[in-house]
Design an enzyme around this catalytic site. Sequence first.
Site, mmCIF file in Angstrom:
data_model
loop_
_atom_site.group_PDB
_atom_site.id
_atom_site.type_symbol
_atom_site.label_atom_id
_atom_site.label_comp_id
_atom_site.label_asym_id
_atom_site.label_seq_id
_atom_site.Cartn_x
_atom_site.Cartn_y
_atom_site.Cartn_z
ATOM 1 C CE LYS A 260 10.039 -42.632 36.298
ATOM 2 N NZ LYS A 260 11.390 -42.560 36.511
ATOM 3 C CB CYS A 375 13.879 -36.813 39.081
ATOM 4 S SG CYS A 375 15.310 -36.828 38.304
#
Length: 429
Positions: A260, A375
Amino acid sequence: MKKTINLRSMAAQAIEQVVEQGQSLSNVLPALQQKVSDKDKALLQELCFGVLRTLSQMEWLINKLMSRPMTGKQRTLHYLIMVGFYQLLYTRVPPHAALAETVEGAVAIKRPQLKGLINGVLRQFQRQQEPLLAEFATSESRFLHPDWLLKRLQKAYPQQWEHIVEANNLRPPMWLRVNRNHHSRDAWLALLEASGQQGFPHNDYPDAVRLASPAPVHALPGFDQGWVTVQDASAQGCMNFLEPQNGEQILDLCAAPGGKTTHILEVAPEASVLAVDVDEQRLSRVYDNLKRLGEKAQVKQGDGRFPSQWCGDQTFDRILLDAPCSATGVIRRHPDIKWLRRDRDIPELVQLQSAILDAIWPHLKPGGTLVYATCSVLPEENSLQIAEFLKRTPNAQLNGTGTPAQPGQQNLPGAEEGDGFYYAKLIKQ
């Protein structure tokens, strides 16, 4: 005399380390793969991942075919038998070769006297395969998940839990992120097609491409030049909410392995990015990713609960908090999660996430954006966590992700979709 390597015994030892010693497969497997040829690397990975994906089925079969479990120093053979079952059920290895290699595994484990036992159990399975599998299909173990996790999924998703479990038991699709600073997604897809491969764009995430069939990274056009990165579609979704801009101070918290961080810099190459993670070892992957993509960020080791230790009183325009979580949304990529996690881990993780949120919020500038992501598919870590945070944080406002009663956006894993992932976008009043 050169010692021959037995892949089946290596797989059995790796699985034993995961199940019995609580080690992560991603820590155990790379060292073993270094000892074998490239062709064998793939099979070793398939055996380890496959047995862990279907562990409850393998256990069930052993209990049916053996009068008592193997214990103590013979425990590795318990997992060797599983490796045998898995090959016979799920791989294209010819049965005679699967049998012979698995039985030889007993020699590699220094238990040659038990070759006959392993041979007997595997042959008995071959003879009784059909009735055994029919019985397994009606057993409690057929969902291939531990009971505690099934109960949590059934409670959170009364209509969808079977769909989630099914997706968790599949092999994951391979998603890529096209580096928009080198090519548009369409231009890179044309290069992919010219190389004889096929890819599909994601409807919602502008850089995401799903490969029709997984490929080694060096077979992807421009991988070494930083044109493309392996990253799941749902992980890429963070940028839709973070919306980084050039010239801003941006914090990527819990940043390792850096997927990211690098995506922020592809979207906003002129942003000033600080990537922080508590795990010093995993930070080396952040440096590797930045180097391959030719990007620059400040990288620091630090604990999200104590930001003043690593950023003083600095404030940021945007913060991406990819919080430590149960990882229940990425089980298909890491099947060992099913057997490494415990029910008691969830309240501890919820407490940790809450502490990080409270500690980092004062470091967001007024008018700034914080994206909380996990997640996970468990509401305790996601919508319930953010609902509680909004209650105790009057200057935090939910923006474009859900409602105060049901905050955030929850993605569930799907056969051709991204992993299970949660996002909540918060603005500081």
